[in-house]
Design a protein around this motif. Structure first.
Motif, mmCIF file in Angstrom:
data_model
loop_
_atom_site.group_PDB
_atom_site.id
_atom_site.type_symbol
_atom_site.label_atom_id
_atom_site.label_comp_id
_atom_site.label_asym_id
_atom_site.label_seq_id
_atom_site.Cartn_x
_atom_site.Cartn_y
_atom_site.Cartn_z
ATOM 1 N N ALA A 1 0.727 -1.105 0.207
ATOM 2 C CA ALA A 1 0.024 -0.239 0.094
ATOM 3 C C ALA A 1 0.949 1.367 0.037
ATOM 4 C CB ALA A 1 -0.915 0.038 1.272
ATOM 5 N N ASP A 2 0.638 2.395 -0.725
ATOM 6 C CA ASP A 2 1.160 3.703 -0.788
ATOM 7 C C ASP A 2 0.417 4.745 -0.424
ATOM 8 O OD1 ASP A 2 -0.233 4.821 -3.001
ATOM 9 O OD2 ASP A 2 1.359 3.760 -4.437
ATOM 10 N N ASP A 3 0.725 5.782 -0.085
ATOM 11 C CA ASP A 3 0.149 6.960 0.341
ATOM 12 C C ASP A 3 -1.051 6.718 1.316
ATOM 13 O OD1 ASP A 3 -0.468 9.780 0.247
ATOM 14 O OD2 ASP A 3 -1.759 9.613 -1.565
ATOM 15 N N CYS A 4 -0.444 6.131 2.543
ATOM 16 C CA CYS A 4 -1.472 5.903 3.640
ATOM 17 C C CYS A 4 -1.891 6.956 4.147
ATOM 18 C CB CYS A 4 -1.128 4.563 4.360
ATOM 19 S SG CYS A 4 -0.999 3.238 3.333
ATOM 20 N N ASP A 5 -3.115 7.112 4.655
ATOM 21 C CA ASP A 5 -3.626 8.309 5.462
ATOM 22 C C ASP A 5 -2.674 8.196 6.887
ATOM 23 O OD1 ASP A 5 -5.138 10.129 7.066
ATOM 24 O OD2 ASP A 5 -6.939 9.578 5.734
ATOM 25 N N ALA A 6 -2.398 9.558 7.538
ATOM 26 C CA ALA A 6 -1.898 9.705 8.579
ATOM 27 C C ALA A 6 -2.751 9.406 9.892
ATOM 28 C CB ALA A 6 -1.346 10.952 8.954
ATOM 29 N N LEU A 7 -4.254 9.240 9.539
ATOM 30 C CA LEU A 7 -5.209 8.944 10.593
ATOM 31 C C LEU A 7 -4.551 7.505 11.207
ATOM 32 C CD1 LEU A 7 -7.735 9.577 11.947
ATOM 33 C CD2 LEU A 7 -8.787 8.074 10.504
ATOM 34 N N SER A 8 -4.470 6.524 10.658
ATOM 35 C CA SER A 8 -4.088 5.217 11.288
ATOM 36 C C SER A 8 -3.578 4.226 10.309
ATOM 37 C CB SER A 8 -5.523 4.645 11.676
ATOM 38 O OG SER A 8 -5.213 3.369 12.248
ATOM 39 N N GLY A 9 -2.709 3.647 10.879
ATOM 40 C CA GLY A 9 -2.123 2.342 10.172
ATOM 41 C C GLY A 9 -2.910 1.203 10.181
ATOM 42 N N ILE A 10 -2.236 0.104 10.803
ATOM 43 C CA ILE A 10 -2.987 -1.160 11.007
ATOM 44 C C ILE A 10 -3.578 -1.156 12.131
ATOM 45 C CG2 ILE A 10 -2.694 -3.695 11.240
ATOM 46 C CD1 ILE A 10 -0.175 -3.678 9.467
ATOM 47 N N GLN A 11 -4.844 -1.461 12.523
ATOM 48 C CA GLN A 11 -5.344 -1.595 13.964
ATOM 49 C C GLN A 11 -5.836 -3.026 14.144
ATOM 50 O OE1 GLN A 11 -7.797 1.061 15.942
ATOM 51 N NE2 GLN A 11 -7.137 2.726 14.647
ATOM 52 N N VAL A 12 -5.271 -3.943 15.264
ATOM 53 C CA VAL A 12 -5.860 -4.911 15.580
ATOM 54 C C VAL A 12 -6.359 -4.823 17.183
ATOM 55 C CG1 VAL A 12 -5.540 -7.427 15.802
ATOM 56 C CG2 VAL A 12 -4.403 -6.058 14.198
ATOM 57 N N THR A 13 -7.793 -4.656 17.363
ATOM 58 C CA THR A 13 -8.189 -4.366 18.611
ATOM 59 C C THR A 13 -9.378 -5.307 19.073
ATOM 60 O OG1 THR A 13 -9.493 -2.472 17.550
ATOM 61 C CG2 THR A 13 -7.551 -1.951 18.792
ATOM 62 N N GLY A 14 -9.255 -5.954 20.095
ATOM 63 C CA GLY A 14 -10.340 -6.562 20.732
ATOM 64 C C GLY A 14 -10.843 -5.911 21.808
ATOM 65 N N MET A 15 -11.345 -6.804 22.723
ATOM 66 C CA MET A 15 -11.932 -6.281 23.959
ATOM 67 C C MET A 15 -11.306 -6.746 25.289
ATOM 68 S SD MET A 15 -16.067 -6.334 22.974
ATOM 69 C CE MET A 15 -15.931 -8.002 22.503
ATOM 70 N N GLU A 16 -11.185 -5.857 26.421
ATOM 71 C CA GLU A 16 -10.627 -6.598 27.449
ATOM 72 C C GLU A 16 -11.353 -7.728 28.039
ATOM 73 O OE1 GLU A 16 -9.342 -4.702 31.888
ATOM 74 O OE2 GLU A 16 -10.503 -3.697 30.640
ATOM 75 N N GLY A 17 -10.697 -8.751 28.220
ATOM 76 C CA GLY A 17 -11.234 -9.965 28.606
ATOM 77 C C GLY A 17 -11.632 -11.143 27.433
ATOM 78 N N TYR A 18 -11.818 -10.375 26.397
ATOM 79 C CA TYR A 18 -12.038 -11.012 25.054
ATOM 80 C C TYR A 18 -11.283 -10.753 23.901
ATOM 81 C CZ TYR A 18 -16.558 -11.769 28.225
ATOM 82 O OH TYR A 18 -17.237 -11.968 29.009
ATOM 83 N N PRO A 19 -10.087 -11.369 24.096
ATOM 84 C CA PRO A 19 -8.913 -10.636 22.822
ATOM 85 C C PRO A 19 -9.356 -11.365 21.545
ATOM 86 C CG PRO A 19 -7.991 -12.460 24.325
ATOM 87 C CD PRO A 19 -9.290 -12.207 24.977
ATOM 88 N N ILE A 20 -8.897 -10.670 20.399
ATOM 89 C CA ILE A 20 -8.937 -11.309 19.020
ATOM 90 C C ILE A 20 -7.504 -12.293 19.136
ATOM 91 C CG2 ILE A 20 -8.246 -10.856 16.808
ATOM 92 C CD1 ILE A 20 -9.784 -8.122 17.123
ATOM 93 N N GLU A 21 -7.808 -13.239 18.438
ATOM 94 C CA GLU A 21 -7.088 -14.505 18.816
ATOM 95 C C GLU A 21 -6.387 -14.780 17.449
ATOM 96 O OE1 GLU A 21 -7.863 -17.835 21.770
ATOM 97 O OE2 GLU A 21 -9.765 -16.993 21.387
ATOM 98 N N ASN A 22 -5.042 -15.176 17.391
ATOM 99 C CA ASN A 22 -4.438 -15.704 16.131
ATOM 100 C C ASN A 22 -4.547 -15.046 14.946
ATOM 101 O OD1 ASN A 22 -3.577 -17.932 17.919
ATOM 102 N ND2 ASN A 22 -5.502 -18.971 17.377
ATOM 103 N N VAL A 23 -3.749 -13.819 14.755
ATOM 104 C CA VAL A 23 -3.604 -12.877 13.882
ATOM 105 C C VAL A 23 -2.259 -13.030 13.179
ATOM 106 C CG1 VAL A 23 -3.868 -10.538 12.938
ATOM 107 C CG2 VAL A 23 -5.343 -11.396 14.628
ATOM 108 N N ARG A 24 -2.145 -13.249 11.938
ATOM 109 C CA ARG A 24 -0.808 -13.402 11.147
ATOM 110 C C ARG A 24 -0.913 -12.332 10.098
ATOM 111 N NH1 ARG A 24 0.542 -19.507 9.743
ATOM 112 N NH2 ARG A 24 2.624 -18.398 9.320
#
Length: 474
Positions: free
Chosen positions: A362-385
């Protein structure tokens, strides 16, 4: 055995030989852009269905239409030069059906009969040809109600194509311009194929909701103000249904100004909200399983958004071979939340696991955010590659508070509800099992924020991860 094969071949040849084509002009259609032709087209469809099925053909011409009712074993074929134009005439569209749970999803997912072309509970249906559907008279507003009553009168048509609980569906080769609320929505359908379709519209392009065994291929979708290709699992079938076994491949999604894809000028949309992305969510009561997205291109649009916020499970997601250019808001966004837009008696919690994303540039990506991987406290997202990923950011971001807000019950949209991410490259929180391999972050200009922030991440593994500061190996 030889005799059986010969008989089968003979039956197949007989079926082809006796196939009947129904020309809508023989049933009174004028194609002059002035006469309301949908009654004549429906008459041709009825006649074709009475003969056991076949092809209903629209020769070159401009067919002004309200609701068209597609039926089993019917192929609606638009010849080159044929245009179905949605009328703005009141009463030309069927009233929308009654529904018991309209609060669990937007009206666009609740009502179908007030569409330009619709079918419910039909089998072996197709919309094909090199012609066009122009939704000129369709509304793009979220105003539907039961009966489609707006301001005391029957409202406008809402969607270009709406199919519900259909089986063996083919949409191929057509062009859709100004598709209304949704250019194509298929809900609760199985064995559906959308292939070589060109869409240039002002709301959602293709919505695949609560479907199974569905393929979208070789399709170009321009949606400057909403999602291009989106999977959903709403409560439209009055129960939670998983959207599963879906393939999206060889597609291009863009955020050019409406109409400039069709005319070939390709003018980038300049308003703040530019979309055109490939998304899972937000309606997600039933979750998503066994989803493959491959060999796709995103230009002047948001990237990939995987959002499970309505108590479903998002699992077995594979993404590979994605090219992005001029990325708006973020290239990759994976999140779970507690919006819980569904029956209040449900006690399960949104979840996500087993997600693989590889071979992304990807090129010219917005400054707002890059990659986000966000679960919930006590309930994590599992196994992201995340592997073999190269992201080039505009940079120029200012340092912000690293106490980034939790999504919670909010709508899962970064720009609107979360704000600027405290890391420009990767922000991960509430994750168990995060692996980065051969990932490179590049800045076009300096950025005051750190490249990577992790919070409550267990089993983090990084190999050959390169930031502007150098190589990171864990």
């Amino acid at each position: 055995m030889k005799r059986t094969l010969s008989l089968c071949a003979a039956l197949a040849l007989a079926a082809i030989t006796h196939a009947v084509t129904f020309d809508v002009r023989d049933y009174g259609a004028k194609g002059d852009g002035k006469t309301l032709d949908s009654p004549s087209i429906n008459a041709a469809i009825e006649a074709c269905a009475a003969q056991g099925g076949g092809t209903v053909t629209l020769p070159a011409g401009n067919y002004l239409c309200g609701s068209i009712h597609l039926k089993s074993n019917i192929e609606l074929h638009l010849d080159p030069g044929a245009v179905i134009t949605a009328t703005d005439q009141k009463g030309a569209y069927d009233p929308s059906e009654e529904f018991g749970f309209p609060e669990y999803q937007d009206g666009g997912h609740t009502y179908f009969h007030n569409s330009l072309i619709w079918a419910e509970g039909q089998t072996n249906i197709a919309i094909t040809g090199r012609g066009m559907i122009d939704g000129q008279g369709l509304t793009r507003r979220d105003t539907e109600t039961a009966g489609n009553v707006q301001g005391g009168s029957i409202g406008m048509g809402d969607k270009a194509i709406a199919l519900k609980l259909c089986r063996n569906v083919l949409i191929r080769d057509i062009t859709i311009y100004r598709g209304g609320h949704f250019a194509i929505i298929i809900t609760g359908c199985e064995y559906a194929t959308i292939d070589n379709v060109l869409i240039d519209t002002n709301r959602d392009g293709i919505d695949i909701d609560c479907c199974k065994n569905t393929t979208v291929s070789n399709t170009k979708v321009n949606t400057p103000h909403d999602d291009a290709i989106v999977l959903k699992s709403s409560y439209a079938l009055k129960k939670a249904v998983t959207c599963e076994n879906i393939l999206i491949t060889n597609c291009t999604v863009t955020g050019y100004k409406l109409g400039t894809t069709l005319d070939g000028t390709y003018v980038p949309e300049t308003v703040n909200w530019v979309c055109g992305r490939i998304k899972l969510g937000t309606e997600s009561n039933g979750g998503y399983r066994n989803i493959t997205i491959s060999n796709c291109t995103c230009i002047h649009s948001s990237g990939l958004a995987f959002e499970e916020v309505d108590q479903g499970a998002m699992e077995n997601i594979v993404v590979t071979g994605i090219s992005m250019s001029h990325v708006h808001h973020y290239p990759i966004y994976i999140t779970t939340g507690r919006r819980n837009r569904g029956p209040k008696e449900r006690t399960d919690v949104s979840s996500a696991r087993d997600i693989s994303i590889s071979n992304v540039v990807a090129d010219d990506c917005d400054a707002l955010s890059g990659i986000q991987v966000t679960g919930m406290e006590g309930y994590p997202i599992e196994n992201v590659r995340l592997s073999n990923i190269l992201l080039r950011f505009r940079g120029g971001g200012k340092k912000v508070d690293e106490n980034y807000p939790e999504l919670g019950e909010k709508y899962p949209e970064v720009a609107k509800f979360l704000g600027t991410c405290p890391a420009y490259g990767l922000f991960a929180r509430h994750v168990r099992g995060l692996q980065l391999t051969d990932v490179t972050f590049i800045l076009q200009q300096p950025d005051e924020r750190p490249c990577i922030i992790t919070n409550d991440v267990e089993d983090l593994r990084m190999r050959n991860v390169k930031t502007p500061e150098g190589w990171m190996v864990k």
